[in-house]
Design a protein around this motif. Structure first.
Motif, PDB file in Angstrom:
ATOM      1  N   LYS A 130      -6.062  -8.137   3.763  1.00  0.00           N
ATOM      2  CA  LYS A 130      -6.200  -8.034   5.218  1.00  0.00           C
ATOM      3  C   LYS A 130      -5.177  -7.048   5.770  1.00  0.00           C
ATOM      4  N   VAL A 131      -3.970  -7.064   5.214  1.00  0.00           N
ATOM      5  CA  VAL A 131      -2.921  -6.127   5.623  1.00  0.00           C
ATOM      6  C   VAL A 131      -3.351  -4.694   5.320  1.00  0.00           C
ATOM      7  N   ILE A 132      -3.939  -4.490   4.144  1.00  0.00           N
ATOM      8  CA  ILE A 132      -4.438  -3.165   3.770  1.00  0.00           C
ATOM      9  C   ILE A 132      -5.452  -2.669   4.798  1.00  0.00           C
ATOM     10  N   LYS A 133      -6.399  -3.522   5.113  1.00  0.00           N
ATOM     11  CA  LYS A 133      -7.467  -3.144   6.046  1.00  0.00           C
ATOM     12  C   LYS A 133      -6.915  -2.829   7.433  1.00  0.00           C
ATOM     13  N   GLU A 134      -5.984  -3.648   7.890  1.00  0.00           N
ATOM     14  CA  GLU A 134      -5.442  -3.484   9.238  1.00  0.00           C
ATOM     15  C   GLU A 134      -4.552  -2.258   9.369  1.00  0.00           C
ATOM     16  N   ASN A 135      -4.040  -1.741   8.252  1.00  0.00           N
ATOM     17  CA  ASN A 135      -3.121  -0.599   8.310  1.00  0.00           C
ATOM     18  C   ASN A 135      -3.746   0.719   7.864  1.00  0.00           C
ATOM     19  N   LEU A 136      -5.048   0.720   7.593  1.00  0.00           N
ATOM     20  CA  LEU A 136      -5.706   1.958   7.161  1.00  0.00           C
ATOM     21  C   LEU A 136      -5.577   3.071   8.191  1.00  0.00           C
ATOM     22  N   TYR A 137      -5.568   2.702   9.470  1.00  0.00           N
ATOM     23  CA  TYR A 137      -5.522   3.708  10.537  1.00  0.00           C
ATOM     24  C   TYR A 137      -4.270   4.577  10.442  1.00  0.00           C
ATOM     25  N   LYS A 138      -3.206   4.046   9.849  1.00  0.00           N
ATOM     26  CA  LYS A 138      -1.953   4.789   9.743  1.00  0.00           C
ATOM     27  C   LYS A 138      -2.074   5.993   8.805  1.00  0.00           C
ATOM     28  N   ILE A 248      -0.125   2.874  -1.271  1.00  0.00           N
ATOM     29  CA  ILE A 248       0.009   2.632  -2.701  1.00  0.00           C
ATOM     30  C   ILE A 248      -0.052   1.131  -2.971  1.00  0.00           C
ATOM     31  N   ILE A 249      -0.994   0.737  -3.812  1.00  0.00           N
ATOM     32  CA  ILE A 249      -1.185  -0.662  -4.192  1.00  0.00           C
ATOM     33  C   ILE A 249      -0.688  -0.791  -5.622  1.00  0.00           C
ATOM     34  N   HIS A 250       0.469  -1.388  -5.790  1.00  0.00           N
ATOM     35  CA  HIS A 250       1.139  -1.393  -7.089  1.00  0.00           C
ATOM     36  C   HIS A 250       0.468  -2.345  -8.074  1.00  0.00           C
ATOM     37  N   ASP A 251       0.820  -2.157  -9.351  1.00  0.00           N
ATOM     38  CA  ASP A 251       0.217  -2.891 -10.463  1.00  0.00           C
ATOM     39  C   ASP A 251      -1.278  -2.581 -10.495  1.00  0.00           C
ATOM     40  N   ASN A 252      -2.159  -3.567 -10.355  1.00  0.00           N
ATOM     41  CA  ASN A 252      -3.579  -3.232 -10.297  1.00  0.00           C
ATOM     42  C   ASN A 252      -4.199  -3.818  -9.037  1.00  0.00           C
ATOM     43  N   ILE A 253      -5.344  -3.295  -8.677  1.00  0.00           N
ATOM     44  CA  ILE A 253      -5.982  -3.633  -7.405  1.00  0.00           C
ATOM     45  C   ILE A 253      -6.374  -5.102  -7.321  1.00  0.00           C
ATOM     46  N   PRO A 256      -3.045  -7.387  -5.130  1.00  0.00           N
ATOM     47  CA  PRO A 256      -2.271  -6.469  -4.275  1.00  0.00           C
ATOM     48  C   PRO A 256      -1.018  -7.122  -3.695  1.00  0.00           C
ATOM     49  N   ASP A 257      -0.064  -7.457  -4.575  1.00  0.00           N
ATOM     50  CA  ASP A 257       1.139  -8.159  -4.119  1.00  0.00           C
ATOM     51  C   ASP A 257       2.148  -7.226  -3.452  1.00  0.00           C
ATOM     52  N   LEU A 258       2.167  -5.971  -3.858  1.00  0.00           N
ATOM     53  CA  LEU A 258       3.100  -5.011  -3.259  1.00  0.00           C
ATOM     54  C   LEU A 258       2.316  -3.786  -2.786  1.00  0.00           C
ATOM     55  N   VAL A 259       2.374  -3.522  -1.488  1.00  0.00           N
ATOM     56  CA  VAL A 259       1.638  -2.409  -0.890  1.00  0.00           C
ATOM     57  C   VAL A 259       2.590  -1.606  -0.017  1.00  0.00           C
ATOM     58  N   GLU A 260       2.632  -0.300  -0.246  1.00  0.00           N
ATOM     59  CA  GLU A 260       3.517   0.596   0.510  1.00  0.00           C
ATOM     60  C   GLU A 260       2.717   1.767   1.078  1.00  0.00           C
ATOM     61  N   ILE A 261       3.243   2.362   2.128  1.00  0.00           N
ATOM     62  CA  ILE A 261       2.691   3.609   2.653  1.00  0.00           C
ATOM     63  C   ILE A 261       3.763   4.680   2.555  1.00  0.00           C
ATOM     64  N   LYS A 262       3.415   5.801   1.976  1.00  0.00           N
ATOM     65  CA  LYS A 262       4.286   6.974   1.946  1.00  0.00           C
ATOM     66  C   LYS A 262       3.661   8.020   2.867  1.00  0.00           C
ATOM     67  N   GLU A 268       8.760   6.090   4.414  1.00  0.00           N
ATOM     68  CA  GLU A 268       8.040   5.082   3.649  1.00  0.00           C
ATOM     69  C   GLU A 268       8.048   3.752   4.397  1.00  0.00           C
ATOM     70  N   GLU A 269       7.036   2.939   4.152  1.00  0.00           N
ATOM     71  CA  GLU A 269       6.932   1.640   4.803  1.00  0.00           C
ATOM     72  C   GLU A 269       6.287   0.642   3.833  1.00  0.00           C
ATOM     73  N   THR A 270       6.932  -0.506   3.641  1.00  0.00           N
ATOM     74  CA  THR A 270       6.333  -1.594   2.875  1.00  0.00           C
ATOM     75  C   THR A 270       5.574  -2.477   3.847  1.00  0.00           C
ATOM     76  N   ILE A 271       4.292  -2.643   3.634  1.00  0.00           N
ATOM     77  CA  ILE A 271       3.467  -3.410   4.579  1.00  0.00           C
ATOM     78  C   ILE A 271       3.032  -4.760   4.022  1.00  0.00           C
ATOM     79  N   SER A 272       3.228  -4.995   2.736  1.00  0.00           N
ATOM     80  CA  SER A 272       2.763  -6.245   2.121  1.00  0.00           C
ATOM     81  C   SER A 272       3.670  -7.407   2.510  1.00  0.00           C
TER      82      SER A 272
END
Length: 330
Positions: A130-138, A248-253, A256-262, A268-272
């Motif tokens: 849900k966090v991924i979806k809500e932050n796609l606009y960035k 960036i969705i770390h490990d495998n999809i 998605p425990d760790l998600v960052e935006i570069k 950089e921003e950690t959003i997870s």
């Protein structure tokens, strides 16, 4: 309380039940196994009151409201439709079915019987999805989705030694695309819808399944690149690339425990967020909530998303010449 039965006594059922042990309103009442010995052993392990060696009898019984299906892929449709036709809600492991035809049959049965059917795709119900979806606009205009799930299978060692286990058996609708590739495809469909076209490649094993492969999905203004394999590991993160930054969705999809935006300016921003439950907890939570609300379809793991995912996988299999036994009985 929602009274559950389970079909399947393998590791994935164990993992599911361990994940939901603290879930309010989940109550385990029954188990189906092909043998009395396995059913009773499993029942003792989880303090289950009712055991069945005939799944039709379990479906007709009044001791459960819903069933979690973790049988081999090739049996999903057969098992699910019996329960749906008997008014039971069905949470079915991914992939929902062997092919598009079976997927449509399952959806039809759920609709006609006014009961809930949901594919147990844990990724899209993970809190960080849900966090991924809500932050796609960035990210600005999105140009590429890249997802990778390559994990060396211990069963591949047995395969190379001459023993074909379930994971590499075409009679059970298995292989890399169905077992691992689906984790990359389903989130793509939830985020971006059905692609305009798909091109797939892969490595076919002598047993008749794929050991690994890649696919490119074309969208308006962007493409998606997916890699999957049961013959080798990959440590690449998954990524959604936009003109303003990359997520960036770390490990495998699948987790998605760790998600960052570069961002393109170097910031950089950690959003997870940290999850507070095992990852399979959330699919069961969604399923129970929908039952209690009287709904017969998830808005996230919806019929449309499951059907589009099945269409993509069947398209890729046709390009590879990969045919399952289930395809011959359509």
């Amino acid at each position: 309380m929602v009274r559950f039965g389970v079909i399947g006594t393998n590791w994935i059922t164990d993992r599911f039940l361990e994940s939901v042990k603290d879930l309010h309103d989940f109550e385990l009442h029954a188990v189906f196994s092909r043998t009395t010995e396995k059913a009773e052993e499993f029942a003792e392990k989880y303090d289950i009151n009712y055991t069945f060696t005939n799944y039709e009898e379990m479906a007709k019984s009044d001791v459960i409201d819903a069933v979690y299906i973790a049988s081999p892929n090739s049996l999903h449709k057969e098992h699910a439709i019996v329960f749906l036709n008997n008014g039971k809600h069905v949470l079915c492991e991914k992939p929902l079915a062997s092919n598009v035809s079976e997927t449509k049959e399952m959806i039809k049965a759920a609709t006609e019987n006014n009961v809930l059917l949901m594919e147990a795709m844990r990724t899209t119900l993970h809190p960080n999805f849900k966090v991924i979806k809500e932050n796609l606009y960035k990210l600005g205009t999105i140009r590429r989705y890249f997802a990778s799930y390559c994990k060396y299978s211990s069963r591949y060692d047995a395969y190379k030694a001459g023993t074909i286990l379930n994971a590499f058996n075409p009679n059970l609708s298995n292989g890399s695309l169905m077992d691992l590739g689906v984790y990359c495809i389903y989130p793509m469909v939830v985020l971006f819808g059905a692609p305009l076209s798909v091109k797939g490649t892969g490595v076919l094993l002598e047993s008749g399944v794929d050991g690994g492969g890649s696919l490119i999905a074309q969208y308006e203004g962007m493409d998606a690149v997916i890699m999957h394999s049961k013959m080798n590991n990959s440590f690449l993160p998954s990524e959604i690339q936009g003109e303003e930054g990359s997520m960036i969705i770390h490990d495998n999809i699948s987790s998605p425990d760790l998600v960052e935006i570069k961002y393109k300016d170097g910031s950089e921003e950690t959003i997870s967020m940290d999850r507070d439950q095992p990852e399979m907890y959330y699919e069961a939570e969604e399923f129970i909530k929908l039952i209690q609300e009287g709904k017969t379809m998830s808005s996230i793991n919806s019929f449309e998303n499951s059907l589009h995912t099945a269409e993509i996988m069947e398209d890729v299999r046709k390009q590879l010449g990969l045919i399952y036994t289930a395809d011959l009985t359509k």
